[in-house]
Scaffold this active site. Structure first.
Site, PDB file in Angstrom:
ATOM      1  N   ASP A   1      53.138  32.728  45.851  1.00 56.48           N
ATOM      2  CA  ASP A   1      54.068  32.720  44.728  1.00 56.48           C
ATOM      3  C   ASP A   1      53.195  32.629  43.482  1.00 56.48           C
ATOM      4  O   ASP A   1      52.668  31.565  43.167  1.00 56.48           O
ATOM      5  CB  ASP A   1      55.023  31.539  44.818  1.00 56.48           C
ATOM      6  CG  ASP A   1      56.030  31.516  43.683  1.00 56.48           C
ATOM      7  OD1 ASP A   1      56.380  32.596  43.164  1.00 56.48           O
ATOM      8  OD2 ASP A   1      56.467  30.411  43.306  1.00 56.48           O
TER       9      ASP A   1
ATOM     10  N   GLU B   1      55.096  37.766  46.050  1.00 57.43           N
ATOM     11  CA  GLU B   1      56.393  38.001  45.441  1.00 57.43           C
ATOM     12  C   GLU B   1      56.238  38.963  44.273  1.00 57.43           C
ATOM     13  O   GLU B   1      55.364  38.800  43.430  1.00 57.43           O
ATOM     14  CB  GLU B   1      57.003  36.685  44.965  1.00 57.43           C
ATOM     15  CG  GLU B   1      58.439  36.832  44.528  1.00 57.43           C
ATOM     16  CD  GLU B   1      59.116  35.506  44.293  1.00 57.43           C
ATOM     17  OE1 GLU B   1      59.724  34.984  45.239  1.00 57.43           O
ATOM     18  OE2 GLU B   1      59.025  35.000  43.166  1.00 57.43           O
TER      19      GLU B   1
ATOM     20  N   ASP C   1      57.114  26.067  44.272  1.00 55.46           N
ATOM     21  CA  ASP C   1      56.163  27.182  44.380  1.00 55.46           C
ATOM     22  C   ASP C   1      55.600  27.283  45.803  1.00 55.46           C
ATOM     23  O   ASP C   1      55.387  28.376  46.314  1.00 55.46           O
ATOM     24  CB  ASP C   1      55.009  27.006  43.382  1.00 55.46           C
ATOM     25  CG  ASP C   1      55.517  26.796  41.975  1.00 55.46           C
ATOM     26  OD1 ASP C   1      55.566  27.768  41.212  1.00 55.46           O
ATOM     27  OD2 ASP C   1      55.887  25.651  41.655  1.00 55.46           O
TER      28      ASP C   1
END
Length: 167
Positions: free
Chosen positions: A7, A67, A140
């Site tokens: 992330d 992501e 996260d």
């Protein structure tokens, strides 16, 4: 197959390393890379690059799942996160690690079965898939693990569709 999920960010980079063994997903390591506010931007990017590279070297993932970014408001934040994402992808490319990208909607679909699922639902299903005692913090870290699980599920499906039988 060993997957590292990321992330991306500049202050916090969530990471999660999982092994996909048959039908099981096994957590290997997860956490956050933090850079200190007030540190020059170029130094923070270097810290992210070096820390992610060290994790790749230590855990030897077969794939990196990141992501995809989408932003509608804060352009400055988007640029900063994009730069961090760039050094992360560079670290993978230098090591010959294939990179897969997933939108938040694709992650939700793969984890919960619904592309508009709530964040808490995704975190709880990720916790269950990995048999963790609690949802990892900060968010996260949980998000990085969800991206890794998404890739593990997607890779198995794609391999089956392509007639490849690998674990």
């Amino acid at each position: 197959m060993r997957v590292m999920g990321i992330d991306p960010g500049i202050a916090l980079v969530g990471f999660g390393v999982i092994d996909s063994i048959g039908n099981r997903l096994v957590p290997v390591q997860y956490g956050c890379i933090e850079t200190e506010a007030g540190t020059p931007h170029d130094i923070r990017l270097k810290q992210v690059y070096e820390a992610v590279g060290a994790l790749m070297d230590k855990y030897g993932p077969d794939a990196l799942a990141v992501e995809k970014l989408f932003w509608s408001r804060n352009v400055t934040t988007a640029f900063t996160v994009s730069e961090a994402r760039g050094v992360i992808v560079l670290a993978a490319a230098q090591r010959g690690i294939p990179v897969a990208e997933y939108t938040p909607m694709q992650v939700k679909q793969a984890i919960v079965g619904y592309g508009k699922a709530e964040k808490r639902q995704v975190q709880e299903m990720t916790r269950m898939f990995l048999n963790l005692p609690a949802i990892p913090k900060p968010d996260d870290t949980a998000d990085a693990l969800a991206v890794a699980v998404c890739h593990a599920h997607s890779a198995v499906l794609l391999n089956r569709l392509n007639g490849v039988n690998r674990t």
